[in-house]
Design an enzyme around this catalytic site. Sequence first.
Site, PDB file in Angstrom:
ATOM      1  N   TYR A   8      50.900  25.654  39.967  1.00  0.00           N
ATOM      2  CA  TYR A   8      50.639  24.306  40.460  1.00  0.00           C
ATOM      3  C   TYR A   8      50.807  24.288  41.967  1.00  0.00           C
ATOM      4  CZ  TYR A   8      50.169  19.273  40.121  1.00  0.00           C
ATOM      5  OH  TYR A   8      49.713  17.975  40.230  1.00  0.00           O
TER       6      TYR A   8
ATOM      7  N   HIS B  97      45.962  17.736  44.984  1.00  0.00           N
ATOM      8  CA  HIS B  97      45.154  16.555  44.647  1.00  0.00           C
ATOM      9  C   HIS B  97      44.090  16.288  45.710  1.00  0.00           C
ATOM     10  CE1 HIS B  97      48.873  15.736  42.329  1.00  0.00           C
ATOM     11  NE2 HIS B  97      48.060  15.159  41.481  1.00  0.00           N
TER      12      HIS B  97
ATOM     13  N   HIS C 117      46.428  18.219  31.514  1.00  0.00           N
ATOM     14  CA  HIS C 117      47.440  19.126  32.071  1.00  0.00           C
ATOM     15  C   HIS C 117      48.121  19.905  30.941  1.00  0.00           C
ATOM     16  CE1 HIS C 117      47.341  18.434  36.314  1.00  0.00           C
ATOM     17  NE2 HIS C 117      47.563  17.133  36.216  1.00  0.00           N
TER      18      HIS C 117
ATOM     19  N   ASP D 118      52.025  17.836  49.048  1.00  0.00           N
ATOM     20  CA  ASP D 118      51.319  17.764  47.768  1.00  0.00           C
ATOM     21  C   ASP D 118      51.098  19.157  47.171  1.00  0.00           C
ATOM     22  OD1 ASP D 118      49.845  16.680  45.615  1.00  0.00           O
ATOM     23  OD2 ASP D 118      47.969  16.780  46.743  1.00  0.00           O
TER      24      ASP D 118
ATOM     25  N   HIS E 161      43.496  12.612  31.991  1.00  0.00           N
ATOM     26  CA  HIS E 161      43.931  13.539  33.044  1.00  0.00           C
ATOM     27  C   HIS E 161      45.289  14.154  32.681  1.00  0.00           C
ATOM     28  CE1 HIS E 161      44.514  14.675  37.431  1.00  0.00           C
ATOM     29  NE2 HIS E 161      45.770  14.675  37.000  1.00  0.00           N
ATOM     30  N   GLU E 162      46.230  13.300  32.292  1.00  0.00           N
ATOM     31  CA  GLU E 162      47.583  13.807  31.992  1.00  0.00           C
ATOM     32  C   GLU E 162      47.578  14.745  30.782  1.00  0.00           C
ATOM     33  OE1 GLU E 162      49.717  13.646  34.115  1.00  0.00           O
ATOM     34  OE2 GLU E 162      48.795  12.103  35.329  1.00  0.00           O
TER      35      GLU E 162
ATOM     36  N   GLU F 135      44.346  20.595  38.901  1.00  0.00           N
ATOM     37  CA  GLU F 135      44.095  19.162  39.070  1.00  0.00           C
ATOM     38  C   GLU F 135      42.650  18.799  38.756  1.00  0.00           C
ATOM     39  OE1 GLU F 135      45.557  16.256  39.652  1.00  0.00           O
ATOM     40  OE2 GLU F 135      47.338  17.366  39.132  1.00  0.00           O
TER      41      GLU F 135
END
Lengths: 101, 347
Positions: free
Chosen positions: B180, B267, B169, B262, B165-166, B189
């Site tokens: 974002y 998310h 990005h 958020d 996931h990271e 996301e």
Amino acid sequence: MKITVQRSGGIAALTREWSVKAVTPADKSRWEPLIAACPWDAIPGRDEDGGGNQPDRFMYSIRAGQHRATLPERAVTGPWRILVDNTRAAAEAARNKDGRR
Amino acid sequence: MYCSIIPPYILKRVAAQDAPQFSAAARAAKEALLHVKSVQAARAQPSPGLPPGVRHVKAGPPQRTVYDAQEAEILPGNVVRKEGEPATGDPAADEAYDGLGHTHRLYADVFGRNSIDAQGLPLDATVHFGKLYDNAFWDGSQMVFGDGDGEIFQRFTLSLSVIGHELAHGVTQHSAGLAYRNQAGAINESLSDVFGALVEQFVAQQTAAEASWLIGEGLFTSQVEGSALRSMKAPGTAYDDDVLGKDPQPDSMDSYVRTSADNGGVHINSGIPNRAFYLVASSLGGYAWDSPGRIWYDALTSGSLKADTTFRAFAKVTLASAEELFGAASKEHDAVKLAWETVKVKL
């Protein structure tokens, strides 16, 4: 006076909130300098340098009396960080005293 | 390798011309379309002799470096493991190292991409960031992992889908300038969840039917009533805990969440495109990194995503990618269309 720190975002997107109430003169003398040290009138805008957020980092919404601020995690430094850490520690200490998770 | 700069939909229009002055062009377009169809058919089939989804594209080996922040919040920290060095014995450092390698291999072997920036960017990760830090993030140039607070979260390197996931990005940052925030942020996301899940499935060689479709499985401590951070298959069902509350993800536009927290619920509303991807993969069957992964990767790298891309615009780009890769009459195209309709995103 109530101080509340709400943390949203993060990869888990779990919103956590920590609150303390400064009621007694002793409480107020402890919290008021921490609040006064924060630059409430100089909060970076969303698109200004340092104001935007990085993927998966936290967002902080901080309320203290009449003051309001929303900051990306990387802007929570200096007096902001001191206020956030103290609020969280005090709230968690009270929570532990009550035996809550 | 055959390449056509003219998209198939234009070739079809030219091929359909009856007027005599267009006969040569129409004939050429028909020949080109036949070639496109053969290429599309070839793309849809795995190469003989290679694992499913693996393509004949050579990317460089990973250049990994893992750092230890030693519970400070200063990046990158001290180097603890470089490329080719033996395991350190620190689970967080070694999980990060392995996770970087697995993620690099998915992009290289399946999508023919040479690292995060497609140009061999070294992969850096810092572990043990902060004290009891319960998060992982991409800072624009490297990955950062906390150890968790031990009460709700364990260390974030435990989950390969989180590592994937990271890094995703980073891929998104280098491929599309998605803001974002709000729907563009939720697409950002979701793309990270999609490719994070694909890394996990690719390593385990799981089909869409076999996969859990959970993001961050195993991160919660035993004190939490929940299996993962998110479920792509059933958004809103990953956890239901007396302290954390219930997983807030919607599974369609009917329950889209409007919030300022958020970054506008990036998310949270990511559950909608997440489920769309799952539905495509589930409908087509087999390995999700094959046709579904190709379509989403093509959409991400098409250059068609704007900073403020909405769910609807993103859905259209995925549909165009499905048509470009497999044809308008393909089962892949139909699966993408049906998936977006199911999650109530209008095309």
